[in-house]
Design a protein around this motif. Structure first.
Motif, PDB file in Angstrom:
ATOM      1  N   ALA A  30       0.792  -1.197   0.008  1.00 32.15           N
ATOM      2  CA  ALA A  30       0.007  -0.070   0.130  1.00 32.15           C
ATOM      3  C   ALA A  30       0.975   1.090   0.094  1.00 32.15           C
ATOM      4  N   GLY A  31       1.777   1.284   1.124  1.00 34.03           N
ATOM      5  CA  GLY A  31       2.711   2.423   0.861  1.00 34.03           C
ATOM      6  C   GLY A  31       3.936   2.284   0.076  1.00 34.03           C
ATOM      7  N   SER A  32       4.756   1.148  -0.131  1.00 32.44           N
ATOM      8  CA  SER A  32       5.744   0.632  -0.906  1.00 32.44           C
ATOM      9  C   SER A  32       5.451   1.026  -2.419  1.00 32.44           C
ATOM     10  N   LEU A  33       4.204   0.898  -3.011  1.00 32.34           N
ATOM     11  CA  LEU A  33       3.844   0.897  -4.338  1.00 32.34           C
ATOM     12  C   LEU A  33       3.033   2.122  -4.695  1.00 32.34           C
ATOM     13  N   MET A  34       2.165   2.486  -3.756  1.00 32.55           N
ATOM     14  CA  MET A  34       1.291   3.662  -4.026  1.00 32.55           C
ATOM     15  C   MET A  34       1.986   5.091  -4.249  1.00 32.55           C
ATOM     16  N   THR A  35       2.929   5.201  -3.253  1.00 34.46           N
ATOM     17  CA  THR A  35       3.692   6.684  -3.099  1.00 34.46           C
ATOM     18  C   THR A  35       4.525   6.596  -4.457  1.00 34.46           C
ATOM     19  N   PRO A  36       5.358   5.659  -4.853  1.00 37.68           N
ATOM     20  CA  PRO A  36       6.163   5.685  -5.941  1.00 37.68           C
ATOM     21  C   PRO A  36       5.197   6.055  -7.108  1.00 37.68           C
ATOM     22  N   PHE A  37       4.018   5.265  -7.277  1.00 36.69           N
ATOM     23  CA  PHE A  37       3.244   5.425  -8.576  1.00 36.69           C
ATOM     24  C   PHE A  37       2.754   6.896  -8.505  1.00 36.69           C
ATOM     25  N   LEU A  38       2.479   7.651  -7.424  1.00 39.06           N
ATOM     26  CA  LEU A  38       1.867   8.811  -7.535  1.00 39.06           C
ATOM     27  C   LEU A  38       2.950   9.878  -7.950  1.00 39.06           C
ATOM     28  N   ILE A  39       4.311   9.746  -7.394  1.00 38.55           N
ATOM     29  CA  ILE A  39       5.419  10.733  -7.894  1.00 38.55           C
ATOM     30  C   ILE A  39       5.792  10.293  -9.321  1.00 38.55           C
ATOM     31  N   SER A  40       6.122   9.047  -9.613  1.00 36.57           N
ATOM     32  CA  SER A  40       6.357   8.820 -10.760  1.00 36.57           C
ATOM     33  C   SER A  40       5.726   8.505 -11.901  1.00 36.57           C
TER      34      SER A  40
END
Length: 268
Positions: A30-40
Motif C-alpha cells: 500500500a505504501g511501498s507501491l502507491m507513493t512511487p506510483f503517485l510521484i513517478s
C-alpha cells in the motif's frame, strides 16, 4: 492542492487497481507501491503523494483490521508497544515539517532519497524473508510467559513511525520482516494481523496531520479507492493459486523498479 486533469483519472484508477491487486495478492505494497506510483506515474509532488497515500493506507488497512481481530490474528501487547514507539516517532517528523517549514524542493528531494532507500530495504526484506526467518528461529523471542520484548519492539516502532511519516513506507514489508525476527514463534497470519492493526493509528495520525497541512489531494484519494477496492478483492481471491516464491520475486522486482524510478530523475 495540485489540479489533476480529467484525462488522467483513468490512469489513477488503473494505478489504484494495480496496487490494490498486488496488496491483495502479497499483503504488502500500500505504501511501498502507491507513493512511487503517485510521484513517478502521476507526477504529483512527493510531499502531496506521501500525505495522500497515508490516508489511503489508513482506510484500506482499516477494512482488513476487523477481520484479523475477529479471527484472533492480532497480538495486542505487541501492537501497544509498537504504537508507543511509532506514534511519537511520527509526531516528531510531522512537528518538524509543520514548525520548520523546510523548503519544498529540499523536502521533496529528501523524501525521494529516503523513500528510494526504504524501497530497496523493503525489496531485500521480501526477497530474503525465508532465510531471515530461519536465522531468527535460532534465538528465543517470546519467553515462557508470553511477555513482549519491550525495548526492541519500542525501537522498531519508533523507526517505523519516522519512516512512515516521512515516506509512507515501512509499516508493510519492513514491519512484517522485523516482527518475524523478533517474534518468529508467532504464525504468519498473527504477524501480518498485528502489523496491519498497528499501522492503522500510525497512518491515520500521519495522514490526518498531512491533511491539516494541505498535503492531501482528496480527488486523487477518491479515485485511488475506486480502483483499489476491486483490485484488493481480486488479488485476495487468487493469492493461494500463485507459488510463494513467485510472489516474493515479483514484489521484490517491482519494489526495486520503483526505487530506480524515484532515483533516476535526480541524476539529470
Amino acid at each position: 492542492m495540485e489540479f489533476l486533469h480529467v484525462g488522467a483519472w483513468p490512469l489513477v484508477i488503473i494505478g489504484g487497481f494495480t496496487v490494490g491487486f498486488l496488496v491483495g495478492l502479497t499483503g504488502v505494497g500500500a505504501g511501498s507501491l502507491m507513493t512511487p506510483f503517485l510521484i513517478s506515474g502521476i507526477g504529483i509532488s512527493p510531499v502531496l503523494a506521501v500525505g495522500t497515500d497515508l490516508l489511503f493506507a489508513s482506510i484500506t488497512k482499516a477494512s482488513a483490521a476487523w477481520r484479523h481481530h475477529a479471527l484472533g490474528n492480532v497480538h495486542w501487547p505487541i501492537v501497544r508497544w509498537l504504537a508507543t514507539g511509532s506514534l511519537p516517532g511520527a509526531a516528531i517528523i510531522l512537528a518538524w515539517i509543520y514548525l520548520v517549514e523546510p523548503d519544498i524542493h529540499i523536502l521533496a528531494a529528501v523524501i525521494r532519497k529516503v523513500l528510494a532507500f526504504a524501497l530497496v530495504i523493503s525489496a531485500l526484506c521480501v526477497a530474503a524473508y525465508p532465510a531471515l526467518k530461519r536465522y531468527a528461529m535460532r534465538t528465543p523471542d517470546l519467553d515462557e510467559t508470553g511477555r513482549v520484548r519491550k525495548l526492541p519492539t519500542l525501537v522498531l516502532g519508533f523507526v517505523l513511525g519516522v519512516l512512515v511519516a516521512l515516506t509512507s513506507v515501512g509499516a508493510g514489508a519492513i514491519g512484517v520482516v522485523a516482527l518475524t525476527m523478533l517474534y518468529h514463534s508467532l504464525s504468519a497470519r498473527r504477524l501480518i494481523g498485528t502489523d496491519i492493526v498497528h499501522a492503522i493509528p500510525l497512518t491515520f495520525l500521519a495522514g490526518a496531520s498531512h491533511f491539516g497541512m494541505g498535503n492531501v489531494d482528496l480527488p486523487i484519494l477518491g479515485l485511488l479507492l475506486v480502483g483499489s477496492v476491486p483490485g484488493i478483492a481480486l488479488g485476495s481471491r487468487i493469492t493461494g493459486m500463485v507459488p510463494d516464491w513467485v510472489l516474493r520475486v515479483t514484489l521484490a522486482l517491482v519494489l526495486f523498479w520503483a526505487a530506480f524510478a524515484l532515483i533516476n530523475p535526480l541524476k539529470h
